[in-house]
Scaffold this active site. Structure first.
Site, PDB file in Angstrom:
ATOM      1  N   TYR A  56      -4.087   8.484   0.296  1.00  0.00           N
ATOM      2  CA  TYR A  56      -5.300   9.273   0.474  1.00  0.00           C
ATOM      3  C   TYR A  56      -5.130  10.671  -0.110  1.00  0.00           C
ATOM      4  CZ  TYR A  56      -6.227   5.634   3.987  1.00  0.00           C
ATOM      5  OH  TYR A  56      -6.403   4.442   4.640  1.00  0.00           O
ATOM      6  N   HIS A 139       0.466  -1.267   3.311  1.00  0.00           N
ATOM      7  CA  HIS A 139      -0.876  -0.842   2.906  1.00  0.00           C
ATOM      8  C   HIS A 139      -1.353  -1.571   1.659  1.00  0.00           C
ATOM      9  CE1 HIS A 139      -3.738   2.833   2.157  1.00  0.00           C
ATOM     10  NE2 HIS A 139      -4.361   1.802   2.703  1.00  0.00           N
TER      11      HIS A 139
END
Length: 331
Positions: A56, A139
């Site tokens: 992110y 992830h």
């Protein structure tokens, strides 16, 4: 705010969690002051679960969440981050890290090896300036699933055994891959993105029953499906899973909004409440970038949902017949 235990671990999360994707400047630039105000508003609202990732904003989200949490009592918050991408420095050469609106000072390299996992954790701890991570997820492993399952997950299990982390699992959007992980590995929790929402019940038949059988908790992410369910009245330009919503999906969401309005419930409140009706769902995470967004989401989360709403949605064929609609406990 009520907290729930994750699987058989000792880790607990608030039922509403703070999703850190927007703090990385997702789609729009975000300054440190605005990000800090959003995080402080979340804390003041009672949110104690904060989720982030190196992905992110190539570390911006982790850094900003660390800036908040370092000033709060360590036993009062739960932090999750993710592994699978290493961040390697590079010359940004004036480029922006699309879709995150930050200078492209690093590039991502996929790595689910044991060494890659350990390095990723070390880098994340340094960026956040915290002493430990409570929950660690593999992830976006859909395209690297065998490496994640056979190399990455054993590394996570090693860190859990050493008490470096408290709970482990994976964050993905693919229910089938997560189902296989749940069935083949000793997982505490999975973060499911956008696949158990008012509009998408993909996880209902296989993943959620497998989690129930194995004692695995689910964190439901992307409960607004990237925006279509985020407002009381979906607009023609709304997105579904980060792409323009099809006319059929938009029409379905608007029918849901009509029924919500008839029951005096905002559509976002119903979207937040629905996943939590399933007994394996321990919490939801919602991405937020401003203090105003935090306030709106907190108010929606606290909305009382009448049972008639779920009955009306089901009667119109908008909810799966076997989707749970009876609360197991009060949020």
């Amino acid at each position: 705010m009520q907290q729930t235990q994750l699987g058989r671990s000792d880790v607990q999360v608030t039922k509403l969690g703070f999703g850190g994707g927007p703090l990385g400047g997702l789609f729009e630039p975000l300054d440190d002051e605005t990000a800090a105000a959003a995080l402080e508003a979340a804390w003041e609202s009672g949110i104690r679960y904060f989720d982030t990732s190196p992905h992110y904003g190539i570390g911006h989200s982790e850094r900003r969440i660390g800036d908040l949490l370092r000033g709060k009592p360590r036993d009062e918050w739960t932090l999750s981050t993710k592994v699978g991408r290493l961040l390697l420095p590079q010359d940004p050469a004036g480029r922006t890290d699309e879709p995150f609106q930050v200078p492209a000072t690093h590039r991502r390299v996929w790595d689910f090896s044991r060494d890659g996992v350990l390095r990723s954790v070390e880098d994340s701890l340094a960026r956040m300036g915290v002493d430990r991570i409570d929950v660690l997820y593999l992830h976006d492993a859909e395209g690297h699933f065998e490496a994640a399952l056979h190399e990455g997950f054993p590394a996570l299990a090693e860190l859990r055994a050493q008490k470096v982390v408290g709970a482990i699992g994976a964050g993905m959007y693919h229910p089938g891959k997560l189902t296989r992980l749940v069935r083949e590995a000793d997982v505490d929790v999975v973060m499911l993105s956008g696949r158990y929402t008012l509009l998408d019940h993909s996880a209902l038949d296989d993943l959620l029953p497998s989690c129930a059988q194995r004692g695995v908790s689910v964190i439901a992410a992307s409960v607004f499906n990237s925006g279509l369910l985020a407002t009381a009245r979906p607009s023609a330009s709304a997105t579904f899973d980060y792409a323009p919503a099809t006319p059929q999906t938009l029409e379905r969401a608007q029918r849901m909004a009509d029924i919500c309005q008839a029951n005096a419930v905002p559509l976002p409140a119903a979207a937040m409440a629905f996943p939590l009706l399933h007994p394996v769902v321990a919490g939801i995470v919602v991405g937020m970038r401003t203090a105003d967004e935090v306030q709106r989401n907190h108010e929606s989360f606290g909305t009382r949902i009448p049972a008639q709403l779920w009955e009306d949605l089901r009667a119109e064929g908008l909810l799966a017949a076997h989707a749970p609609t009876t609360p197991t406990s009060s949020p």
